[in-house]
Design a protein around this motif. Structure first.
Motif, short mmCIF file in Angstrom:
data_model
loop_
_atom_site.label_atom_id
_atom_site.label_comp_id
_atom_site.label_asym_id
_atom_site.label_seq_id
_atom_site.Cartn_x
_atom_site.Cartn_y
_atom_site.Cartn_z
N MET A 94 1.06 -1.20 -0.01
CA MET A 94 -0.15 -0.06 0.03
C MET A 94 0.81 1.25 -0.11
N ARG A 95 2.16 1.24 0.71
CA ARG A 95 2.76 2.36 0.67
C ARG A 95 3.35 2.58 -0.65
N LEU A 96 3.81 1.75 -1.32
CA LEU A 96 4.32 1.62 -2.73
C LEU A 96 3.29 2.24 -3.45
N LEU A 97 2.27 1.80 -3.38
CA LEU A 97 1.11 2.02 -4.48
C LEU A 97 0.67 3.53 -4.25
N LEU A 98 0.55 4.16 -2.90
CA LEU A 98 0.33 5.42 -2.69
C LEU A 98 1.56 6.25 -3.09
N ALA A 99 2.53 5.76 -2.88
CA ALA A 99 3.89 6.69 -3.33
C ALA A 99 3.77 6.84 -4.98
N ALA A 100 3.63 5.50 -5.57
CA ALA A 100 3.80 5.69 -6.87
C ALA A 100 2.59 6.56 -7.26
N LYS A 101 1.39 6.52 -6.86
CA LYS A 101 0.30 7.53 -7.37
C LYS A 101 0.63 9.00 -7.10
N LYS A 102 1.15 9.33 -6.06
CA LYS A 102 1.50 10.59 -5.88
C LYS A 102 2.70 11.05 -6.63
N LEU A 103 3.77 10.28 -6.99
CA LEU A 103 4.93 10.93 -7.93
C LEU A 103 4.48 10.62 -9.21
#
Length: 203
Positions: free
Chosen positions: A10-19
């Motif tokens: 989830m942290r990776l997905l949220l980081a990817a969406k943000k960036l």
């Protein structure tokens, strides 16, 4: 263990969406995603198989399935259905501006990832056209071209004030969510020359 893995994903997905929404897909590296998520740089490949797959996965996670209106009301009550669709799309914009920006980027640039975005949007588009066509059949919506009307209506719903392009000429404060829903609904029904709208709105 499963909870820990889920948290990292989830942290990776949220980081990817943000960036991706800020820098674009091509302008974002796997290393940046992992740094933003506070995760080991190898974990994007381990969990998702690379940057392209994490892009797909974030749509699986984030795209609101609730945009699809279910049941026969879509066919029987097109005015009610178009009002509900406007509300759902605007609330989605407010709740997840990062995904909205990401969709806008891909559609504007016509990248190879447009097909991924379309997989999620096409069912909603088809439903919107069905609502418009049913409204015309029932005589409550009036327009010449179904395709052009769909494009104008959808564009009016999706073009957010936060886009910023017209800021030099705008003077009013940002509307609340409910004000925006009311404004867009009024414009859409007016553009459709909706007979039900005309009965309740002053000329």
């Amino acid at each position: 263990m499963e909870t820990a893995e889920h948290d990292v994903k989830m942290r990776l997905l949220l980081a990817a969406k943000k960036l991706f929404s800020r820098q674009g897909f091509d302008g974002t590296t796997v290393r940046q995603i992992c740094e933003e998520a506070g995760a080991n740089v190898a974990l994007v490949s381990y969990y998702f198989g690379g940057k392209e797959n994490i892009y797909r996965a974030l749509f699986d996670m984030s795209f609101p399935q609730g945009l699809l209106l279910e049941g026969e009301d879509v066919k029987k009550e097109p005015v009610k259905a178009i009002k509900l669709l406007v509300r759902k799309v605007i609330i989605y914009q407010v709740n997840d501006p990062e995904l909205v920006r990401l969709i806008q980027q891909e559609s504007a640039q016509e990248t190879s990832r447009v097909e991924i975005v379309q997989q999620y949007l096409v069912p909603v588009w088809r439903m919107a056209k069905e609502i418009l066509e049913e409204g015309r059949k029932q005589g409550v919506f009036h327009f010449r071209s179904l395709d052009n009307t769909f494009l104008y209506v959808w564009g009016g719903i999706l073009f957010p004030r936060s886009f910023g392009f017209f800021n030099p000429i705008l003077s009013e404060p940002l509307p609340t969510t409910e004000e925006k829903i009311a404004d867009v609904t009024g414009f859409v029904l007016g553009a459709l020359r909706c007979s039900a709208h005309a009965e309740t709105e002053p000329v």
